[in-house]
Design an enzyme around this catalytic site. Sequence first.
Site: not given
Length: 255
Positions: A206-207, A97, A184-185
Amino acid sequence: MDDKLIIGGREITSRLFIGTGKFSANRIIPDVVRMSGAQVVTVALRRIDFDSDDENMLEYIPKDCILMPNTSGARNAEEAVRIARIARASGCGDFIKIEVISDNRYLLPDNLETIRATETLVREGFTVLPYMNPDLMDARRLKDAGAAAVMPLGAPIGTNKGLKTKEMIRILIDEIDIPVIVDAGIGKPSDACEAMELGAAAVLVNTAIATAGDPVIMAEAFANAVIAGRKAFLSGMGPVKEYAEASSPLTGFLV
């Protein structure tokens, strides 16, 4: 229904990809992977300590997963290429990635440097999945460079804000004939479901999982959301209409 996701010649069984950063303890990761059903797991090379079993992230990722190292920390194409080569030489495989970020405030990817890195690594036989700002022309350039998929951001990394770039992602899905993986996000399962309803091939989370009160339960919630969103997309959802329309006839029963 034959609904296979093929990337780099590999059949991907789960459309939920997960990251391994921000967890309170590495020992949580195997349970998160199990409950998410994820087959593709990404990890920053700088978080792999090959000399320590306790600190080596690879020890916590199930061996049947496809490992996708990322080039986190790279600020230009040359640094990304160097990190990718180190990952391959360390036995992490050919999936990579690409992350090239020189913006320290919003951590937005540099599309130009990402394209340059993709061109080099594809020539070297890597299966390249570049993280990018959702720009149609740059997505086409990445495809022409040989990217196996494109990974547009839904919102800045780690913000959990959801699909702030929704319309741009929709355009990529409509116009690019390689997998579009939203990265992301994404902050909650409904965001992942929405991305899949648009027709995204997969999402990377992830987060939102790692910072949840119970990451293992949240991983399962995301798995269910991704499946629901994909089924909704494949079903051919009904059109959105401007005015009300009765679901049952209003005539014929009172005469």
